[in-house]
Design a protein around this motif. Structure first.
Motif, PDB file in Angstrom:
ATOM      1  N   ALA A   7      49.691  29.525  25.890  1.00 54.48           N
ATOM      2  CA  ALA A   7      48.744  30.124  26.748  1.00 54.48           C
ATOM      3  C   ALA A   7      47.334  29.458  27.179  1.00 54.48           C
ATOM      4  O   ALA A   7      47.290  28.532  26.162  1.00 54.48           O
ATOM      5  N   ARG A   8      46.659  29.905  28.018  1.00 52.32           N
ATOM      6  CA  ARG A   8      45.513  29.449  28.401  1.00 52.32           C
ATOM      7  C   ARG A   8      44.521  30.487  28.571  1.00 52.32           C
ATOM      8  O   ARG A   8      44.938  31.529  28.916  1.00 52.32           O
ATOM      9  N   ILE A   9      43.283  30.214  28.234  1.00 51.63           N
ATOM     10  CA  ILE A   9      42.225  31.150  28.735  1.00 51.63           C
ATOM     11  C   ILE A   9      41.830  31.043  30.161  1.00 51.63           C
ATOM     12  O   ILE A   9      41.508  29.959  30.773  1.00 51.63           O
ATOM     13  N   VAL A  10      41.866  32.081  30.872  1.00 47.96           N
ATOM     14  CA  VAL A  10      41.660  32.097  32.142  1.00 47.96           C
ATOM     15  C   VAL A  10      40.248  32.950  32.845  1.00 47.96           C
ATOM     16  O   VAL A  10      39.862  32.570  33.678  1.00 47.96           O
ATOM     17  N   ALA A  11      39.642  33.594  31.734  1.00 52.67           N
ATOM     18  CA  ALA A  11      38.537  34.621  32.114  1.00 52.67           C
ATOM     19  C   ALA A  11      37.770  34.856  30.804  1.00 52.67           C
ATOM     20  O   ALA A  11      38.444  35.206  29.876  1.00 52.67           O
ATOM     21  N   LEU A  12      36.294  35.167  31.061  1.00 53.65           N
ATOM     22  CA  LEU A  12      35.556  35.693  29.961  1.00 53.65           C
ATOM     23  C   LEU A  12      34.708  36.715  30.553  1.00 53.65           C
ATOM     24  O   LEU A  12      34.151  36.435  31.833  1.00 53.65           O
ATOM     25  N   ASP A  13      34.504  38.020  29.902  1.00 58.04           N
ATOM     26  CA  ASP A  13      33.738  39.163  30.459  1.00 58.04           C
ATOM     27  C   ASP A  13      34.190  39.420  31.634  1.00 58.04           C
ATOM     28  O   ASP A  13      33.152  39.735  32.591  1.00 58.04           O
ATOM     29  N   GLY A  14      35.435  39.325  32.277  1.00 57.01           N
ATOM     30  CA  GLY A  14      35.508  39.662  33.700  1.00 57.01           C
ATOM     31  C   GLY A  14      35.777  38.697  34.503  1.00 57.01           C
ATOM     32  O   GLY A  14      36.207  38.711  35.675  1.00 57.01           O
ATOM     33  N   ARG A  15      35.116  37.557  34.126  1.00 56.85           N
ATOM     34  CA  ARG A  15      34.792  36.254  35.365  1.00 56.85           C
ATOM     35  C   ARG A  15      35.719  35.488  35.179  1.00 56.85           C
ATOM     36  O   ARG A  15      35.716  34.771  34.033  1.00 56.85           O
ATOM     37  N   PRO A  16      36.576  34.728  36.027  1.00 62.53           N
ATOM     38  CA  PRO A  16      37.319  33.828  35.970  1.00 62.53           C
ATOM     39  C   PRO A  16      36.622  32.295  35.462  1.00 62.53           C
ATOM     40  O   PRO A  16      35.484  32.073  36.090  1.00 62.53           O
ATOM     41  N   LEU A  17      37.451  31.495  34.881  1.00 62.97           N
ATOM     42  CA  LEU A  17      36.981  30.152  34.528  1.00 62.97           C
ATOM     43  C   LEU A  17      37.123  29.351  35.775  1.00 62.97           C
ATOM     44  O   LEU A  17      38.112  29.667  36.515  1.00 62.97           O
TER      45      LEU A  17
END
Length: 437
Positions: A233-243
């Protein structure tokens, strides 16, 4: 560094054995009933004692509310508790009158009373809703739920799964331990639980499926380190906001109120682990179904950027966190303070014209971590070395002694709370407000 682990071994070993499915409600422009009321939950293993709690619409967590980006959410809220309360819609860029903060944007809703929350959800992302009255107790007792705003063109995934992380301080019989609001908790790290769990909206996946995981830390004090097994997997968003670009997974860290969105391909049983120096404890898992699929997708794509405000000329401000056990003296009149002031005052910490940009230097001059949350806006975390714009967040974690600059474009008018989301710290002084006009 994360704070020392306080949860006992039995709590973590048992946590993954009784995964609960979140109730889901499809929402639209018509009015949605939302009742705050006493509930009973099975936090401990089946057969062990149940836990009297608070919840929405008969459950804790409350129902998962899902709306499309740009859709109106109309909520007919009813308070069936013995105490006043209100509902805050965490992370959503909404009208100030709907923010749900007693004493700043509305009066607390009395027992037997109601309130109409009505707003457009402008930005896709992972958010949540929770009590903002006596939240150090009401949220700890379970008065919260997930709020999901879906993209106009969602990412290509087989399953979209919400994962709530929480801890509770329980007696052997399942009852909530007494002592809400005790000064020791308030002056230290907060009300840490002795039992933790990942509560999942689904509990089964198939090998080869691409899934989206929306992790939400609803705890009032605990910082959750999280490791995932069984998923590429990959992280795609933090606190609702996309990276700007998907990011390598690694070990994740969520302060209270923070969220992380992950997209990945299932390779085995997906386990949600709490790593410690001794071992990793399982908080929950997604078991494998009997219908494996052959993965056919390419690399994980970036989510649509959405609202990304453009900073202008910067106004410099400093916000110093003070107080607490082992902390120095300050000029405030409670346990914690910002810049020598405890709690809300009649005048705002700062006033901004609509569209102003401010650079806040956040200084944690205390012996404990703090998750600083700004209502109604997201802000850029700035790189400590280069000063360049980093991730957009609505809650930023500062460990003891740490300093960080954040950059915020104040493009949403109203009176907005700025506070520590370790909710015992907020209750005992670590909160203020800004005004945008």
């Amino acid at each position: 560094m994360t704070p020392p682990l306080r949860i006992n071994r039995r709590g973590f070993l048992a946590a993954g054995l009784a995964a609960a499915a979140l109730p889901r409600v499809a929402t639209g422009a018509t009015s949605l009933p939302l009742r705050a009321e006493p509930v009973v939950a099975q936090i401990l293993d089946p057969g062990d004692g149940a836990t009297p709690m608070l919840g929405f619409n008969g459950s804790t967590p409350g129902p998962e509310l899902r709306v499309a980006e740009g859709q109106r959410l109309s909520v007919a809220f009813e308070n069936r508790l013995a105490d006043p309360t209100a509902v805050h819609w965490h992370g959503i860029r909404i009208d100030n009158a709907m923010d749900g903060v007693p004493g700043l944007t509305q009066d607390a809703v009395p027992p037997g009373g109601g309130f109409g929350y009505d707003f457009v959800a402008p930005d896709a992302g992972t958010y949540w809703y929770h009590s903002h009255h006596q939240s150090w107790e009401q949220v700890a007792r379970g008065l919260y739920g997930p709020l999901i705003v879906t993209e106009t063109t969602p990412p290509d995934v087989d399953r979209d799964i919400t994962v709530i992380l929480d801890d509770w301080r329980l007696e052997q019989n399942g009852e909530m331990a007494a002592g809400f609001g005790n000064m020791h908790d308030f002056a230290h790290g907060g009300r840490m639980g002795n039992f933790a769990k990942a509560i999942l909206s689904q509990t089964t996946v198939n090998t080869g499926e691409r899934i989206r995981l929306r992790l939400i830390n609803t705890a009032t004090a605990r910082i959750f380190p999280v490791a995932l097994e069984g998923i590429d997997a990959r992280i795609v968003a933090l606190d609702g906001r996309p990276l700007a670009q998907p990011r390598a997974l690694g070990q994740m860290l969520l302060a209270p109120a923070q969220r992380i969105d992950v997209i990945g391909d299932v390779t085995d049983v997906v386990r949600f682990l709490f790593p410690t120096p001794e071992q990793a404890y399982e908080m929950g898992k997604l078991t494998l179904g009997a219908a494996p699929v052959t993965a056919k997708r390419g690399p994980i794509q970036t989510l649509p950027a959405g609202h990304r405000p453009t900073p202008g000329e910067e106004r410099a401000l400093t916000l110093r966190m003070e107080g607490g056990a082992m902390g120095g003296r300050h000029a405030g009149d409670d346990i914690w303070a910002f810049n020598g002031t405890s709690g809300l005052r009649d005048a705002p910490f700062a006033q901004f014209a609509l569209g102003d940009t401010a650079r806040f230097t956040l200084i944690n001059d205390t012996a404990f971590p703090h998750g600083i949350h700004l209502h109604g806006h997201h802000f850029y975390e700035l790189d400590a070395t280069t000063g360049s714009q980093g991730d957009l967040r609505d809650t930023t974690l500062l460990m003891a002694g740490e300093t960080r600059d954040i950059l915020c474009v104040f493009d949403n008018p109203g009176k907005w709370l700025l506070h520590c989301h370790m909710l015992g710290h907020q209750a005992s002084g670590m909160k203020t407000w800004v005004e945008v006009a």
